[in-house]
Structures are given as C-alpha cells and as structure tokens.
Write an enzyme that holds these catalytic residues in place. Sequence first.
Site, mmCIF file in Angstrom:
data_model
loop_
_atom_site.group_PDB
_atom_site.id
_atom_site.type_symbol
_atom_site.label_atom_id
_atom_site.label_comp_id
_atom_site.label_asym_id
_atom_site.label_seq_id
_atom_site.Cartn_x
_atom_site.Cartn_y
_atom_site.Cartn_z
ATOM 1 N N GLY A 131 44.721 69.154 -5.775
ATOM 2 C CA GLY A 131 43.319 69.057 -6.344
ATOM 3 C C GLY A 131 43.216 68.054 -7.435
ATOM 4 O O GLY A 131 42.266 68.217 -8.107
ATOM 5 N N HIS A 155 51.678 79.538 -0.581
ATOM 6 C CA HIS A 155 51.101 78.235 -1.350
ATOM 7 C C HIS A 155 51.305 78.518 -2.798
ATOM 8 O O HIS A 155 51.517 79.433 -3.588
ATOM 9 C CB HIS A 155 49.622 78.504 -0.914
ATOM 10 C CG HIS A 155 48.766 77.189 -1.399
ATOM 11 N ND1 HIS A 155 48.437 77.118 -2.546
ATOM 12 C CD2 HIS A 155 48.336 76.212 -0.694
ATOM 13 C CE1 HIS A 155 47.779 75.784 -2.613
ATOM 14 N NE2 HIS A 155 47.777 75.424 -1.270
ATOM 15 N N ASN A 211 42.990 73.836 4.889
ATOM 16 C CA ASN A 211 43.283 74.914 3.995
ATOM 17 C C ASN A 211 41.668 75.033 3.074
ATOM 18 O O ASN A 211 41.544 74.223 2.114
ATOM 19 C CB ASN A 211 44.599 75.085 3.010
ATOM 20 C CG ASN A 211 44.594 76.056 2.160
ATOM 21 O OD1 ASN A 211 43.564 76.955 2.145
ATOM 22 N ND2 ASN A 211 45.371 75.947 1.148
ATOM 23 N N SER A 268 45.995 66.378 -2.249
ATOM 24 C CA SER A 268 44.987 65.379 -2.293
ATOM 25 C C SER A 268 45.048 64.348 -1.130
ATOM 26 O O SER A 268 44.870 63.049 -1.119
ATOM 27 C CB SER A 268 44.954 64.398 -3.550
ATOM 28 O OG SER A 268 44.902 65.319 -4.647
ATOM 29 N N LYS A 314 40.865 77.273 1.151
ATOM 30 C CA LYS A 314 41.053 78.242 -0.046
ATOM 31 C C LYS A 314 39.863 79.063 -0.134
ATOM 32 O O LYS A 314 39.459 79.655 0.724
ATOM 33 C CB LYS A 314 41.034 77.254 -1.150
ATOM 34 C CG LYS A 314 42.298 76.208 -0.955
ATOM 35 C CD LYS A 314 42.792 75.264 -2.133
ATOM 36 C CE LYS A 314 44.046 74.340 -1.633
ATOM 37 N NZ LYS A 314 44.468 73.677 -2.829
ATOM 38 N N GLU A 320 49.357 77.956 -5.424
ATOM 39 C CA GLU A 320 48.246 78.661 -5.978
ATOM 40 C C GLU A 320 48.777 80.234 -6.165
ATOM 41 O O GLU A 320 48.487 80.921 -7.163
ATOM 42 C CB GLU A 320 46.937 78.463 -5.326
ATOM 43 C CG GLU A 320 46.419 77.056 -5.954
ATOM 44 C CD GLU A 320 45.632 76.296 -4.889
ATOM 45 O OE1 GLU A 320 45.039 77.114 -3.977
ATOM 46 O OE2 GLU A 320 45.333 75.028 -4.903
ATOM 47 N N GLU A 379 54.096 70.217 -0.860
ATOM 48 C CA GLU A 379 53.206 70.105 -1.976
ATOM 49 C C GLU A 379 53.204 70.005 -3.181
ATOM 50 O O GLU A 379 53.480 71.192 -3.990
ATOM 51 C CB GLU A 379 51.876 71.262 -1.458
ATOM 52 C CG GLU A 379 51.633 71.391 0.016
ATOM 53 C CD GLU A 379 50.200 72.212 0.123
ATOM 54 O OE1 GLU A 379 49.122 71.668 0.789
ATOM 55 O OE2 GLU A 379 50.067 73.384 -0.727
HETATM 56 P P1 13P Z 1 43.710 69.135 -2.025
HETATM 57 O O1 13P Z 1 43.956 68.387 -0.527
HETATM 58 O O2 13P Z 1 42.591 69.768 -2.508
HETATM 59 O O3 13P Z 1 44.693 68.541 -3.112
HETATM 60 O O4 13P Z 1 44.690 70.689 -1.716
HETATM 61 C C1 13P Z 1 45.883 70.754 -1.036
HETATM 62 C C2 13P Z 1 46.505 71.828 -0.734
HETATM 63 O O5 13P Z 1 46.832 72.835 -2.118
HETATM 64 C C3 13P Z 1 46.233 72.354 0.563
HETATM 65 O O6 13P Z 1 46.964 73.602 0.886
#
Ligand code: 13P
Length: 260
Positions: free
Chosen positions: A184, A106, A23, A223, A25, A108, A178
Amino acid sequence: MARRDRQVEIEEVRMRRFLIAANWKMYGSLAMAHEFAESFDQSVDLGADVVLFPPAVYLSAVQGWTSEFVQVGIQDIGAALQGAHTGEIAASMVKDLGGSWVIVGHSERRTDQGESNELVARKFASAVAAGLRPIVCVGESLEQRNAGDAFAVVSNQLKAVIDLCGVTGLQQGAIAYEPLWAIGTGLTATPDQAGQMHAAIRNLLVGFDQDVAQLVRIIYGGSVNPENAGLLFAQEDIDGALVGGASLKASSFAAVVAAI
Ligand code: 13P
C-alpha cells in the site's frame, strides 16, 4: 504471437502455473463486486490460476458471478474447525459456498489482530483439513530488513507452518512474500530484491523436500501494478502476485494478469 500460443509456450517452459490473486481487503461493495465481475473477461483460461478474495460476506455472490476460469476465496478463517467462536468463519463454510482458497497470516492481520506465527499455522492446517488451498503470507518490516533480519523473520514464519503441517502440507497451498514496507506504499520491492527473497525461500524448502521446493508457488505482493508486474514475473522464482489496490478495478487487475 497469438495469445493462446503464448499461453501454451509459457506453460511448457514453466513447471509452476502462475497464480494471480486479488485481495480486496475491506474495500468495495456488492455493486463494485458485480461491476468487477461483469467487466473482467473470464470467458477463457487466462493462463494462470486467477483467484478473487472479496470480503467474506460477498463470497457467495462473487462465486455466482465467476466462470470456471476464476476461483474465489476469503481473506482469513478461524483456526478452529467449528465451535463457540463468535464472529469466526470455518474453512468448511468457505468450501460450502464454493470457495477454494483462503489467505492466512496477512501482515495486516498479524499487525492489527496480533496473529502469531503459531496461530497462522493453525489456520493453515484447518484450511488444508477442509480441502481449501491456503496462501500463507510472510514478510518483514523495514526495520527488520534494515537490521539484516529479513530472511530470519520470513523463515520463522514459514517454519511455524512446516512444523505443524509438514512441508508437504505447504504444497496444498502457496506462499505469498509480502514485505510490509511495500504494501500500500507504492514502494515495490525491485525485481532483484523480490527475486532474491523468493530464491532464498525456495532454497529453504529444498532443505526439507526437493520436490515440494520445485512445486510450491511463491507469489509476490506489495504495490504490484500493471507497470511493474511484467518485470516481477520475469524472475524465475516469482510465480505470480497477490494484488491489493490494483485489483479493485477489473481493467488494472486484468492488465496484471496479462503481464504473465
Ligand atoms: P497493495 O497491492 O495495495 O500494496 O497490497 C498488497 C497486499 O497486501 C496484498 O495482499
């Protein structure tokens, strides 16, 4: 053991094929996507379903740079099948460009765009209707975990999808657990913490349909990196990963895939 033999062995002992997804983003550029596609070895079956989720505007380009062993998708879709929804992208349009997967719900988007469980479920349904494979993201915040509500939050998120699409609808896609506190932050859930939640999710599905529960892939995100991926993948109910930061470089994403 030769890599190929090891892959065959993995597939023999596991009934669910690993799913490893990148992903990106809202990171990168067309140049970065091209560089990634050039340096990521996609000349053989990697022993897993490997899916890239670039920003939507790069889908077509990235699709053109991938081999038969790598699939592509986008990070969100509109809930409607089509219509007067400025700025939205329909699942059928993703299909048109050769995309086969989509991420819905997601955290976010749930946080930044206020997406509700019901809206996420409608997006999941639209993806299935268009023949796409949706990955629905679920996960709790740190406050919810500390209050002992982690599983209640996750199960409500999943039940919204099951209510609308049925449990067999879930089988068309996959689930990504997640936890928000691990995204992150560099703070990965321990293999035990993640493994317990994955087992609890599978157990929830058993209550709906035994076969679906065994077949649906539940992947972990938060992560994930080349160092921790192996221990996560060793958990029985962890069927792969949704990788954010560590998926932006071909070398680290390849190392995560290799950890299966
Ligand atoms: P990170 O691997 O940067 O923590 O992000 C995870 C994520 O949100 C994948 O969709």
